[in-house]
Write a protein that holds these residues in place. Structure first.
Motif, PDB file in Angstrom:
ATOM      1  N   GLN A   1     -52.669 -30.326 -93.509  1.00  0.00           N
ATOM      2  CA  GLN A   1     -52.172 -30.705 -95.224  1.00  0.00           C
ATOM      3  C   GLN A   1     -51.908 -31.776 -95.131  1.00  0.00           C
ATOM      4  OE1 GLN A   1     -49.848 -28.495 -97.363  1.00  0.00           O
ATOM      5  NE2 GLN A   1     -48.759 -26.795 -94.882  1.00  0.00           N
ATOM      6  N   ILE A   2     -51.784 -32.540 -96.761  1.00  0.00           N
ATOM      7  CA  ILE A   2     -51.723 -34.019 -97.292  1.00  0.00           C
ATOM      8  C   ILE A   2     -52.881 -34.441 -96.798  1.00  0.00           C
ATOM      9  CG2 ILE A   2     -49.882 -35.560 -98.112  1.00  0.00           C
ATOM     10  CD1 ILE A   2     -48.233 -33.296 -97.176  1.00  0.00           C
ATOM     11  N   GLY A   3     -53.119 -35.460 -95.983  1.00  0.00           N
ATOM     12  CA  GLY A   3     -53.902 -36.642 -95.744  1.00  0.00           C
ATOM     13  C   GLY A   3     -54.312 -36.403 -94.768  1.00  0.00           C
ATOM     14  N   ALA A   4     -54.413 -37.194 -93.146  1.00  0.00           N
ATOM     15  CA  ALA A   4     -54.355 -37.406 -91.844  1.00  0.00           C
ATOM     16  C   ALA A   4     -55.851 -36.213 -92.082  1.00  0.00           C
ATOM     17  CB  ALA A   4     -54.128 -37.322 -90.797  1.00  0.00           C
ATOM     18  N   GLY A   5     -54.909 -35.211 -91.320  1.00  0.00           N
ATOM     19  CA  GLY A   5     -55.928 -34.267 -91.189  1.00  0.00           C
ATOM     20  C   GLY A   5     -56.886 -34.008 -92.020  1.00  0.00           C
TER      21      GLY A   5
ATOM     22  N   GLU B   1     -48.993 -20.347-100.816  1.00  0.00           N
ATOM     23  CA  GLU B   1     -48.200 -21.414-102.170  1.00  0.00           C
ATOM     24  C   GLU B   1     -49.242 -22.628-102.728  1.00  0.00           C
ATOM     25  OE1 GLU B   1     -45.758 -22.694 -98.463  1.00  0.00           O
ATOM     26  OE2 GLU B   1     -46.304 -20.478 -99.063  1.00  0.00           O
ATOM     27  N   GLY B   2     -50.246 -22.668-101.197  1.00  0.00           N
ATOM     28  CA  GLY B   2     -51.170 -23.780-101.782  1.00  0.00           C
ATOM     29  C   GLY B   2     -51.139 -25.327-100.666  1.00  0.00           C
ATOM     30  N   ASP B   3     -51.825 -26.240-100.290  1.00  0.00           N
ATOM     31  CA  ASP B   3     -51.999 -27.226 -99.853  1.00  0.00           C
ATOM     32  C   ASP B   3     -50.058 -27.881-100.060  1.00  0.00           C
ATOM     33  OD1 ASP B   3     -51.158 -30.036 -98.663  1.00  0.00           O
ATOM     34  OD2 ASP B   3     -53.842 -29.708 -97.739  1.00  0.00           O
ATOM     35  N   ILE B   4     -49.470 -28.924-100.060  1.00  0.00           N
ATOM     36  CA  ILE B   4     -48.363 -29.321-100.509  1.00  0.00           C
ATOM     37  C   ILE B   4     -49.312 -30.850-101.242  1.00  0.00           C
ATOM     38  CG2 ILE B   4     -46.608 -31.454 -99.912  1.00  0.00           C
ATOM     39  CD1 ILE B   4     -45.811 -29.485 -96.879  1.00  0.00           C
ATOM     40  N   GLY B   5     -50.437 -31.311-100.245  1.00  0.00           N
ATOM     41  CA  GLY B   5     -50.695 -32.617-101.501  1.00  0.00           C
ATOM     42  C   GLY B   5     -51.202 -31.805-102.450  1.00  0.00           C
ATOM     43  N   ARG B   6     -51.892 -30.883-102.999  1.00  0.00           N
ATOM     44  CA  ARG B   6     -52.124 -29.881-104.792  1.00  0.00           C
ATOM     45  C   ARG B   6     -50.502 -30.634-105.236  1.00  0.00           C
ATOM     46  NH1 ARG B   6     -56.017 -26.582-105.129  1.00  0.00           N
ATOM     47  NH2 ARG B   6     -56.882 -25.128-103.191  1.00  0.00           N
ATOM     48  N   THR B   7     -49.777 -31.222-104.859  1.00  0.00           N
ATOM     49  CA  THR B   7     -48.213 -31.193-105.569  1.00  0.00           C
ATOM     50  C   THR B   7     -48.296 -33.041-105.391  1.00  0.00           C
ATOM     51  OG1 THR B   7     -46.725 -31.057-103.977  1.00  0.00           O
ATOM     52  CG2 THR B   7     -47.473 -29.299-105.567  1.00  0.00           C
ATOM     53  N   LEU B   8     -48.670 -33.478-104.899  1.00  0.00           N
ATOM     54  CA  LEU B   8     -48.626 -34.473-104.504  1.00  0.00           C
ATOM     55  C   LEU B   8     -49.185 -36.085-106.080  1.00  0.00           C
ATOM     56  CD1 LEU B   8     -48.275 -34.920-101.102  1.00  0.00           C
ATOM     57  CD2 LEU B   8     -45.966 -34.821-102.313  1.00  0.00           C
ATOM     58  N   GLY B   9     -48.713 -35.934-107.219  1.00  0.00           N
ATOM     59  CA  GLY B   9     -48.969 -37.010-107.828  1.00  0.00           C
ATOM     60  C   GLY B   9     -48.588 -38.131-108.317  1.00  0.00           C
TER      61      GLY B   9
ATOM     62  N   ILE C   1     -55.838 -33.472-112.001  1.00  0.00           N
ATOM     63  CA  ILE C   1     -57.004 -32.460-112.229  1.00  0.00           C
ATOM     64  C   ILE C   1     -56.698 -31.622-112.592  1.00  0.00           C
ATOM     65  CG2 ILE C   1     -60.056 -32.611-111.346  1.00  0.00           C
ATOM     66  CD1 ILE C   1     -59.229 -34.553-110.542  1.00  0.00           C
ATOM     67  N   ASP C   2     -56.816 -30.982-114.026  1.00  0.00           N
ATOM     68  CA  ASP C   2     -56.612 -29.250-114.275  1.00  0.00           C
ATOM     69  C   ASP C   2     -55.349 -29.091-113.141  1.00  0.00           C
ATOM     70  OD1 ASP C   2     -58.727 -29.575-116.612  1.00  0.00           O
ATOM     71  OD2 ASP C   2     -60.089 -28.528-114.540  1.00  0.00           O
ATOM     72  N   GLY C   3     -54.534 -30.016-113.610  1.00  0.00           N
ATOM     73  CA  GLY C   3     -52.797 -29.349-112.673  1.00  0.00           C
ATOM     74  C   GLY C   3     -52.889 -29.849-111.055  1.00  0.00           C
ATOM     75  N   VAL C   4     -54.104 -29.867-110.825  1.00  0.00           N
ATOM     76  CA  VAL C   4     -53.578 -30.430-109.221  1.00  0.00           C
ATOM     77  C   VAL C   4     -54.125 -31.962-108.954  1.00  0.00           C
ATOM     78  CG1 VAL C   4     -55.170 -29.787-106.773  1.00  0.00           C
ATOM     79  CG2 VAL C   4     -55.228 -28.433-108.556  1.00  0.00           C
TER      80      VAL C   4
ATOM     81  N   THR D   1     -60.693 -24.761-105.047  1.00  0.00           N
ATOM     82  CA  THR D   1     -59.598 -24.135-105.777  1.00  0.00           C
ATOM     83  C   THR D   1     -58.588 -22.683-104.550  1.00  0.00           C
ATOM     84  OG1 THR D   1     -60.554 -21.503-106.518  1.00  0.00           O
ATOM     85  CG2 THR D   1     -60.165 -23.799-108.011  1.00  0.00           C
ATOM     86  N   ILE D   2     -57.572 -22.132-105.150  1.00  0.00           N
ATOM     87  CA  ILE D   2     -56.374 -21.389-103.550  1.00  0.00           C
ATOM     88  C   ILE D   2     -57.153 -20.025-104.004  1.00  0.00           C
ATOM     89  CG2 ILE D   2     -53.923 -20.457-103.581  1.00  0.00           C
ATOM     90  CD1 ILE D   2     -52.615 -23.063-104.334  1.00  0.00           C
ATOM     91  N   ASN D   3     -57.881 -19.259-103.223  1.00  0.00           N
ATOM     92  CA  ASN D   3     -58.419 -18.221-102.813  1.00  0.00           C
ATOM     93  C   ASN D   3     -58.770 -17.398-103.646  1.00  0.00           C
ATOM     94  OD1 ASN D   3     -57.726 -16.922-100.221  1.00  0.00           O
ATOM     95  ND2 ASN D   3     -56.541 -15.681-101.956  1.00  0.00           N
ATOM     96  N   SER D   4     -59.579 -18.528-104.024  1.00  0.00           N
ATOM     97  CA  SER D   4     -61.228 -17.763-105.153  1.00  0.00           C
ATOM     98  C   SER D   4     -61.691 -17.128-105.532  1.00  0.00           C
ATOM     99  CB  SER D   4     -61.050 -19.166-106.048  1.00  0.00           C
ATOM    100  OG  SER D   4     -62.593 -19.614-105.320  1.00  0.00           O
TER     101      SER D   4
END
Length: 359
Positions: free
Chosen positions: A18-22, A43-51, A55-58, A327-330
């Motif tokens: 999740q987030i950056g390095a990996g 709930e998705g990768d924490i990185g999806r919430t780090l504004g 882009i379309d809420g992500v 996208t999450i589990n599309s």
């Protein structure tokens, strides 16, 4: 031009990061042709919430670290989740995980457990401080590593406190270090043991400072913050010793022309120089335009996502098209089917409620 070589074509990566390095590590592997299955919690990768930057809420950050991947949500804390993960891993070549040390063991997804189902697996662990040692169980992110590694003590001006590099430099560099480790592990002959890769943000942050730390170890002098100056950029000891006087003496004549005018004069004299570019300047930079150093990642729905193109490029070849972050589990069925799961196995996985709702 010929199509870009894809040296990892046919390799499959299961990505528990999740987030950056990996995600940087697995993005590089995807750029090189690997099929990367990004496993996210429901709930998705924490990185999806780090504004900021959306882009379309992500978060744009998430898009910047997760191009060219497929996605699958999987609740690893559910009863069936770890078993499904092991079935994915049995069909894969590489696992990259960035859990806090000990978490994968508790989930039943340790290196030993994963290699029991895939003996020649490359297993790469990315953590804050490494898998062993007094700090191994501590969490850490890019900013913490910039501080704890000494990097922040170098940034800023003599009369300011410590400062942080705004872009997540340690995360990105750690991702490249991890990708190098994975590629090296893949070169080990079949049948030989592949040791677990133990990659830490902390050691990567130290490696970033190879020059300044080597200097410190040689003479014991703590480096001083010098703004935009480089500590060793001079042709003589006197120039370094008298740096402040030299800067003061040059300030007045340099103020009489614009940066563009000085850039033209100094370039004509073959003197190393560059203007301090803003991002608006950068996207119009002649070398950026020439090399198509920015590109767009296509999305199934919505506008393409603009981003820097992959840094690894093979001369004389065409760059491969990029796809946007998943996208999450599309479409969990197609992801599992692509890994060789039968219709019955897919039905069992979905019925277990471990994959989360399709979106």
């Amino acid at each position: 031009m010929a199509p870009t070589p894809r040296p990892l074509e046919g390799k499959t990566v299961i990505d528990f990061t999740q987030i950056g390095a990996g995600p940087t590590c697995t993005m590089i592997l995807a750029d090189l042709g690997a099929r990367v299955i990004k496993i996210e919690p429901p709930e998705g990768d924490i990185g999806r919430t780090l504004g900021p930057g959306w882009i379309d809420g992500v978060a744009a950050l998430f898009h910047g670290f997760n191009r060219n991947k497929q996605g699958l949500t999987l609740d690893l804390k559910s009863e069936a989740g770890p078993g499904i993960a092991l079935r994915l891993i049995a069909r894969a070549d590489i696992v990259v995980e960035s859990m806090r040390p000990g978490v994968m063991d508790r989930l039943g997804l340790s290196e030993a457990a994963c290699k029991a189902v895939r003996p020649d697996l490359v297993y790469c662990s990315i953590s804050a401080y490494g898998q062993t040692g007094p700090y191994s169980r501590r969490a850490g992110v890019d900013g913490i590593m910039q501080a704890d590694s000494g990097l922040m003590s170098l940034i800023g001006f003599p009369d300011t406190g410590p400062a942080k590099v705004q872009t997540p430099i340690v995360d990105v560099f750690t991702g490249y270090v991890a990708a190098c480790g994975v590629l090296a592990s893949l070169m080990i002959r079949q049948g030989d043991a592949r040791p677990q890769l133990d990659i830490s943000l902390f050691q990567s942050a130290i490696a970033l400072q190879q020059a300044s730390l080597t200097s410190y170890l040689a003479d014991g002098d703590e480096p001083r913050k010098q703004g935009s100056a480089a500590p060793g950029l001079a042709t003589s000891r006197e120039r370094v010793t008298n740096r402040q006087d030299m800067v003061a003496a040059l300030a007045q004549p340099f103020s009489r022309r614009t940066s563009a005018e000085w850039f033209a004069v100094l370039s004509e004299a073959d003197i190393l120089c560059a203007p301090v570019a803003t991002y608006a300047d950068l996207v119009r930079h002649p070398q950026v335009v020439h090399g198509n150093l920015f590109g767009t990642a296509e999305r199934p729905a919505g506008e393409p996502v603009a981003m820097p193109a992959p840094a690894i490029r093979f001369n004389g070849t065409e760059r491969s098209a990029m796809t946007a972050a998943p996208t999450i589990n599309s479409d969990p069925r197609s992801v599992l089917a692509g890994l060789g799961f039968s219709d019955d196995e897919i039905a069992i996985a979905i019925a277990s409620n471990s994959l989360g709702p399709a979106r």
